[in-house]
Design a protein around this motif. Sequence first.
Motif, PDB file in Angstrom:
ATOM      1  N   GLU A 185     119.478  34.766 -17.788  1.00 42.86           N
ATOM      2  CA  GLU A 185     119.652  36.229 -17.746  1.00 42.86           C
ATOM      3  C   GLU A 185     118.561  37.010 -17.434  1.00 42.86           C
ATOM      4  N   GLY A 186     117.604  36.655 -16.570  1.00 41.80           N
ATOM      5  CA  GLY A 186     116.325  37.368 -16.421  1.00 41.80           C
ATOM      6  C   GLY A 186     116.169  38.242 -15.306  1.00 41.80           C
ATOM      7  N   GLU A 187     117.534  38.621 -15.166  1.00 40.31           N
ATOM      8  CA  GLU A 187     117.573  39.772 -14.001  1.00 40.31           C
ATOM      9  C   GLU A 187     117.577  41.284 -14.451  1.00 40.31           C
ATOM     10  N   PRO A 188     116.536  41.974 -13.811  1.00 39.38           N
ATOM     11  CA  PRO A 188     116.398  43.422 -14.573  1.00 39.38           C
ATOM     12  C   PRO A 188     117.704  44.136 -14.311  1.00 39.38           C
ATOM     13  N   LEU A 191     120.480  43.673 -16.222  1.00 39.97           N
ATOM     14  CA  LEU A 191     121.643  42.808 -16.616  1.00 39.97           C
ATOM     15  C   LEU A 191     121.534  42.614 -18.207  1.00 39.97           C
ATOM     16  N   PHE A 192     122.775  42.689 -18.922  1.00 41.39           N
ATOM     17  CA  PHE A 192     122.735  42.536 -20.296  1.00 41.39           C
ATOM     18  C   PHE A 192     124.010  41.763 -20.775  1.00 41.39           C
ATOM     19  N   ARG A 238     123.847  38.334 -23.114  1.00 36.97           N
ATOM     20  CA  ARG A 238     123.548  38.704 -24.203  1.00 36.97           C
ATOM     21  C   ARG A 238     124.646  39.293 -25.068  1.00 36.97           C
ATOM     22  N   ASN A 256     117.615  33.172 -22.811  1.00 31.15           N
ATOM     23  CA  ASN A 256     116.373  33.713 -22.576  1.00 31.15           C
ATOM     24  C   ASN A 256     115.321  34.083 -23.609  1.00 31.15           C
ATOM     25  N   ALA A 257     114.183  34.289 -23.249  1.00 33.35           N
ATOM     26  CA  ALA A 257     113.337  34.426 -24.414  1.00 33.35           C
ATOM     27  C   ALA A 257     113.607  35.757 -25.280  1.00 33.35           C
ATOM     28  N   GLU A 258     113.800  36.642 -24.478  1.00 40.27           N
ATOM     29  CA  GLU A 258     113.696  38.022 -25.044  1.00 40.27           C
ATOM     30  C   GLU A 258     115.088  38.178 -25.937  1.00 40.27           C
ATOM     31  N   GLY A 302     110.671  33.324 -20.466  1.00 37.30           N
ATOM     32  CA  GLY A 302     111.030  34.377 -19.381  1.00 37.30           C
ATOM     33  C   GLY A 302     110.786  33.905 -18.256  1.00 37.30           C
ATOM     34  N   GLY A 303     110.913  34.912 -16.971  1.00 39.83           N
ATOM     35  CA  GLY A 303     110.661  34.416 -15.640  1.00 39.83           C
ATOM     36  C   GLY A 303     111.978  34.608 -14.990  1.00 39.83           C
TER      37      GLY A 303
END
Lengths: 154, 496
Positions: free
Chosen positions: B170-173, B175-176, B179, B210-212, B253-254
């Motif tokens: 889920e690394g798309e700006p 989107l949450f 998570r 995802n790392a975040e 990330g990425g």
Amino acid sequence: MDVEIVTKEARLNFRKELVNRFQRSREQLLPSLHWVQEEYGYLPEWALEILSWHIGVPASEVYGAATTYPELTLDAPQSHEVAVCTGLACRESGSQKLLGKTRNLFVRNGLNVVVNEVPCLFSCAVSPVVLIDGVLVGAATEELVDKEVDFEQA
Amino acid sequence: MSKHNSLEKLAEINSHVQVHDQRDRIVVQVGQCSASIGAYDELESIKTKYSETHRIEVAGCSGACFSGPRVTGLDSSDIFSNDQDFFKSQTRYVLQGIGEIAWDDIRQYISIGGFEGLAKALSVTSEEVIDIVSDSGLRGRGGAYFPVALKWKSASSQRSAPVVLVNAEEGEPGLFKDRHLMEGMPFRVIEGALIAAYASKSEEILIYVNAEAELAYSRLNISLQKCQDLGLVGKNVLGTDFSVSIRLFRGAGGYVCGEESTLINTLEGRRREPRLRPPFPTESGFRSLPTVVNNVETLCNVPLVLSSGPEKFRSNGTSDAPGTKLLSLSGNMPYRGLAEVPFGITLLSVLQDVGGIKDLNDLSGVAVGGPSSGILPTHLLDLEILPGIIDGKNVMLGAGGVVALSKNTDPYEATIHLSKYNAAESCGKCTPCREGAPKIVSMLESIRNSSDRSDEFKRLEMLATTVNAASLCGLGQAAGNPFLSYLNHFSQEQGD
């Protein structure tokens, strides 16, 4: 980059830690990089060399991985790590202004800290968001950033 | 051991984990976003005030981020007056229970029907599970909307046993959603993955987070241990012949890592680049084994399809696109957060009824589907939310990010912003994306203030179409979309 002086003993200890924690396998590349960054706050070059030896991946590829992932860094941490999200949603909540204000805040306090812009922190519903020393601040304002950063300690 | 005792075994586990705390509950919703606006402080103050008299529990967030941090169970702060609209206009299927039950309480999860889907799946054969999911018409929720049953079937018919890879990158700006699911109902994610593994005859599950999403990672980790302790993961799941292991993996990330073959490369410790296809991951993926890559939201649908049946699932959405979709609402709207709506509903009704937008004149457009898609003008908002392309051209639903842009935001600038993101995230493997995506940005920037942009727009159109056509993976194949959708929807209006 300055060459870091690391004692032989420190290298040896690091090597032992790696042997204890990670199998000799390419699949351990990212997990071990994560671990090194957690230990040191960044990825020191000397550590990458030893890591490369241990997991059996060429140093060039270890370096490649270390430099392509946004979460990994080869730079030693600053006194404060600050990132303002300027993604589409945060822009709608005035993150561009907040970025300027945050930069000014550090200048006013006499701190030479690079305030980074990040494309998204994935918390768009509580925008604008700022990441300060690993703590996510949602609905961020200049005051909240000021409160979160411990300027005395720097 | 027989296959038919899985339901009894579940009942046994349930009686085993019963607790007898009859005090009133107070539920504090703590997630990564709500923590950023003071959820932990709220939790502490509630603990000091009520820990003697009440049972205080921590849940994930219900999705009403605009009114967070939320506490339920206390009379006064139970429901915000404006919440009603936000929740009333949704169809909560995957989100049911999130924000209500404690994230780490397996008993509460079982009490709302948790692990029933797994028990049911284990009482029939793998092929029958695939048939049930096929009947439901469930498609992947990561953006490509590939039929789930087909993917499982294809992987299970290979010669070696497949690996199930849960894509929680889920690394798309914008989107949450994944998570929220992992933070609020980690057991459901695990249950879904277990069913996927059983159906595709796999014995190994990898969850790539995802790392975040640190909180999601730690909650999954704790939940996984609880499942292992209760015999829900490991050898002989629920007393059947099915054995499976689950490992968690942290990303770094990425955006491109969300692409499945890149994800596999990352797991193997290789360069963060996509692979040439074919072979598809279902034939040869992780360690050259057949690999089923499923999105978190997809897998959260699976236990519900099995426990409440495919008909219930089909009762939402359209006949071609059954079910619901999670939308991450953000930007210039009053009720920002995570919402669940049935497919086929119009974007306009989502924005107005759920998002609470009163006057469309306050908007200049709506960015749908992140940087791989584009911006819709306000007069096109009556389009239906459906898998794939929604405006017949370049705007896709993607994974369901919806960002409303205020009238002060120039869609042109937003287009540059989206294009910039694609250029920055390009991994550099294939030339069209590596060279073309930044070129789109520089051309857009250079003609920002020019009065006649038509010639440049023609060249840009050619460039964007080429980047889309010639790139290797999903990132590059959509890198031209922000500009192309701008060209389709905004350029005439502005006199170009």
